[in-house]
Enzyme design. Structure first.
Site, short mmCIF file in Angstrom:
data_model
loop_
_atom_site.label_atom_id
_atom_site.label_comp_id
_atom_site.label_asym_id
_atom_site.label_seq_id
_atom_site.Cartn_x
_atom_site.Cartn_y
_atom_site.Cartn_z
N TYR A 174 40.04 42.50 44.90
CA TYR A 174 39.97 43.88 44.37
C TYR A 174 41.25 44.34 43.66
O TYR A 174 42.26 43.66 43.72
CB TYR A 174 39.43 44.87 45.39
CG TYR A 174 40.15 45.15 46.69
CD1 TYR A 174 41.45 44.76 46.93
CD2 TYR A 174 39.47 45.85 47.68
CE1 TYR A 174 42.06 45.08 48.14
CE2 TYR A 174 40.08 46.17 48.89
CZ TYR A 174 41.37 45.77 49.10
OH TYR A 174 41.96 46.08 50.28
N GLU A 175 41.15 45.45 42.99
CA GLU A 175 42.22 45.95 42.11
C GLU A 175 42.61 44.92 41.05
O GLU A 175 43.77 44.83 40.67
CB GLU A 175 43.47 46.37 42.90
CG GLU A 175 43.22 47.32 44.04
CD GLU A 175 42.60 48.64 43.62
OE1 GLU A 175 42.62 48.94 42.42
OE2 GLU A 175 42.08 49.34 44.50
#
Lengths: 596, 596
Positions: A440-441
């Site tokens: 994620y990110e």
């Protein structure tokens, strides 16, 4: 054994490696000399060890529960811990005093975040993303929006979320479909489905402030037609009171995931929900990246944090579990067997972990300090330097310490043997929880592409050239110091390898961008190893200074051993990364898609 | 996309790389010329794809359920699949015709096992361990025991288990406490608790034959006082009928685990259970190692198998998921975005996986063939050579392909992005399932120690010297072949590195055994990389031969690309392993236990 926050090591880095007392001229730093930092971190450690860590395991087992009335119940103990956290003021540590924050240094907040994330990653994501929403509104909101939302977000009394992903668009936000229809009163009606929204719905905060990327009707296609909106769960009164439900906002389900079960990963449905534009129309991505960049550093920290907790569990197990005898003869002759920490291959895993964790902690706290300098340094040159470093190192820290976080968590499971694979021991949860941090990110491959495609060439390569020059300066300054010889030698070797990698990319990446893409992950790891070599040399220098001053605490001698281990047994990986990088794109791209 | 068994690649390895038709003189091989092998593998593929793969996901979600009446219910569909498997005769493929087996080559059985394990690892462990029990009784049982048990185990009509671990003893079996009390009728009463017993109780077989390590009353302490017993769940009649319950045998619980939820990992309680000694008293460990060695090769195969299944899922996702544009310009200009397989870093992960999987398949099938030669070759020298290779390579294959299996499964998750972390896609199960393979049947560190401590020095290093000589011979024979230049060069480089590692261990391991222990894992990886370089060179040679013969199937040209990728982008890791190995034990062992 339960998690013990590494306050001692954090203070060593802050005081002796980073020389934090030299930054007393910065706002916030004057209020927090090192002894105050020590008090705050000691208190923070207590909170993390005694409140957050004890609910980590049941958080994993129980998970979050979605009900058909669109509510989400968090695991036992989460609500009380959240309340205690807000009351103790931990989320407000680094926030602006103008909005109820304590205005303390970012680097201090980062040190606290390490502990909080080690103690309970799933829980700590709730205030983590709330802080991201705070930062985006601080960067782009109107004065009115700031006054209304920031105090509530700073304290985490209200939660915050980032709404980017849709089923057809994750990395590629240009494909985004959620739409915003302008209303006569200046607000918008937001409609669309967002997925993987961490903390999108839960029972711990009075209100939840969704920051939602959407396309205003008639806006251009692609990334240049995306705007950012505030879409609160409850419509706030002008006084910050919690008003009626924003009817169109609903959590319609939770994702079933491999880990971070205590965090509610929501499918959010927006049906003509009321929203307010933040900043300019069609410039939402820029603001979202304010949140993103901060979040990326935080995710790198998560990788390290889970690894620290897993490593601690592995060390405790290795000291206690009796199995087999040392190759060099019994070390626990009166017992039925020796503790497994006597076995060299168990040691190898623990030493690998220790060297990466302690070097990584220095690297990440240094990055936190760059965050302070970037915003607060009085001198433009200093701000620019810090900004260059943050740009260059954010993708490196995010990807490298999540990759290595996974490795360390996996090694911690390995040290546990069969016990590690059972859910009775904590190793499995750490491994399952940390795995998301590579994704994620911005998945780690995206970080690598950001590094070679944007950060490296930016401003004629200024950030990388500055880094290389700093390494040369350090080597020149410390070359004559016999106590640092292995460290300076290691640093010079890896710096030359990194420079060779940079030159290769400059020569070959322009000719064919696939050359840069194919070598991007290896280049990122090479950059990270170089950074770690620099920090280990600085740690060794600090340790030598204490030893020279007559300090006999084995803490310092152990730093020298661990640092030499890093140089001798981890740094050789740099050569393999360089060799792979230099093979270019040909073989990576040669096969047709159907050959896979 | 669901799992597709790689029959084509297996046949290529069997026919063109291993030259299987040259072994028609061995028993079993004459009955299975390559076209018969093709038929069997094609049928096997159908069974795995259509019966086992479809129940893999629900097996993970439902898991096995223990009831207070000490029974275990397997997931939906397992019982029917087990019945179908027994009826189709898959477990009996490689078993002795004297006991109802089909007597087909071990290498063919191994190829089938790859598919079966890829399709459903948790399920395939039931017949896998049953075959282990079969092998131990075959090796050490009395004629009566063989007649009674082997036909039932060969068909898997009865299940089999291995009972080694107790709470205080896993790797270190010398600490074992389960006791056996001799009875007047020649049987024993077995009492003790065993943990982590795969398939210890379930609802799929008529009977379960537990092979239990225990200490006969009065036997010496340590590993030399351990005996092996047959302890059936139901006491068999002399005609092989299923008689009354062996009252003292009970499954008292299941472990909650990170993966392989469809396999029942049992806590077994033995309370004066009736047992029969196998082989000599106090020589149980030797027999258990008959099972173990076979199982270790099987576990290496599991690592590869899960990786193959995960890789296939990642390839399908990468070809379908549209996100972003190729760095070199749109490849799917009419679509909203390009499939992510255009991105070099996605390719890098897929190519890494492909190169390890295809090279690994050749390496493992070759090992399966050594298993045949070791038992069946008419010539003593050939049997000895095969035995040397099996001894040397079993720990290498077990540890390396489970380590890399984990890496490939993790990369497959990474290719999926956020989807990979959700349980809606298969990547999480593959990653969670494969993780146990690094631990059981001897954790990978134990394999490394077995390699440097036993297999390398055995018989004056004969097995390793034979391996190095075979590499030299291959290089000499093919040096002039311009089509093999990169492969032969790569092989020569890594062979020299391996040899340097061997010399270093010989010089330094005797002086301080910790030097061997500290370098053991790096040495194991160096050995595996050398083996892979050898197999890729052989694959390239076989592919070149087909191309020279006018075969235009891109399968062969693709092999050359993938092999060169291996040489250029994976083989450079060998240098780092050698460098680490040569640093010795000093820094690994320097810190006191309390410093961790």
């Amino acid at each position: 054994m339960t998690y013990q926050a590494p306050v001692r090591d954090q203070l060593f880095v802050l005081r002796e490696v980073l020389g934090i007392e030299h930054y007393a001229n910065l706002p916030g730093f004057a209020d927090a000399p090192i002894d105050v930092m020590e008090q705050i971190l000691t208190e923070g450690a207590k909170f993390c060890e005694e409140v957050l860590a004890p609910i980590n395991h049941n958080g994993d087992k129980e998970g979050c529960i979605w009900s058909p009335d669109n509510t989400v119940t968090t695991p036992t103990g989460f609500k009380a811990a959240y309340k205690a956290m807000v009351e103790a003021g931990w989320p407000a540590l680094g926030a602006d005093p103008a909005f109820g924050g304590q205005g303390l240094p970012r680097v201090l907040n980062l040190a606290y975040s390490e502990m909080s994330s080690s103690a309970n990653m799933a829980f700590s994501m709730y205030p983590g993303l709330t802080h991201g929403a705070y930062s985006a509104i601080l960067a782009g909101g109107s004065d009115e929006q700031k006054q209304l939302y920031l105090p509530k977000l700073a304290s985490a009394q209200w939660g915050g979320t980032m709404n980017l992903t849709e089923p057809q668009c994750g990395t590629d936000l240009g494909l985004l479909r959620t739409k915003a229809v302008p209303q006569a009163d200046g607000t918008y009606r937001i409609s669309g489905q967002k997925i993987w929204i961490s903390g999108g719905e839960h029972d711990m905060a009075e209100n939840i402030v969704h920051l939602v990327l959407a396309r205003i009707e008639g806006a251009p296609a692609g990334v240049h037609g995306i705007s950012l909106f505030i879409v609160p769960k409850f419509l706030p009164g002008p006084d910050g009171s919690v008003g009626p439900r924003n009817e169109g906002v609903k959590c319609v389900g939770l994702e079933e995931k491999m880990g971070i079960h205590g965090n509610a990963t929501c499918v959010m449905s927006y049906e003509e929900a009321k929203g307010w534009l933040i900043g300019e129309a069609n410039s939402g991505l820029k603001l979202m990246f304010v949140m993103m960049n901060e979040a990326r550093l935080g995710v790198g920290l998560q990788g390290l944090s889970q690894a620290e907790a897993a490593y601690q569990a592995a060390c405790a197990f290795a000291r206690e579990r009796l199995q087999g005898r040392a190759l060099t003869g019994p070390k626990n002759p009166d017992g039925p067997a020796d503790p497994i920490i006597v076995h060299p291959d168990v040691r190898r895993m623990l030493m690998d972990s220790k060297a990466l964790l302690e070097g990584g902690r220095a690297f990440l706290l240094w990055a936190g300090l760059q965050g302070d300098l970037l915003h607060e340094a009085p001198d433009e040159a200093q701000r620019q330097k810090a900004s260059d470093y943050m740009g260059l190192m954010t993708p490196v820290l995010k990807a490298y310490f999540t990759d290595k976080g996974l490795k360390i968590c996996s090694d911690a499971m390995q040290v546990h043997g069969g016990s590690g694979f059972t859910e009775h021991f904590p190793a499995s949860q750490y491994l399952r929880d940390v795995r998301i941090s590579l994704i994620y990110e911005g998945a780690n491959g995206i970080q690598a592409l950001d590094l070679v495609g944007r950060k490296l060439p930016a401003k004629g390569g200024r950030a990388m050239m500055g880094f290389l020059a700093d390494l040369d300066a350090f080597a020149a300054e410390n070359e004559a110091d016999a106590g640092l010889t292995p460290f300076v030698d290691g640093l010079k070797t890896v710096k030359a390898q990194l420079q060779e990698g940079v030159m290769w990319l400059m020569q070959n990446g322009l000719a064919n961008p696939d050359n840069a893409g194919a070598g991007s992950t290896d280049f990122l790891h090479l950059t990270a190893l170089t950074g770690l070599a620099w920090f280990w040399a600085q740690i060794a220098k600090a340790a030598n200074a204490r030893i020279a001053a007559g300090d006999t605490d084995p803490f310092y001698a152990n730093k020298l051993v661990t640092g030499r281990y890093f140089v001798e047994r981890i740094l050789p990986e740099a050569g393999a990364h360089l060799a792979k990088l230099k093979t270019g794109a040909e073989l990576v791209m040669a096969l047709p898609a159907e050959a896979f």
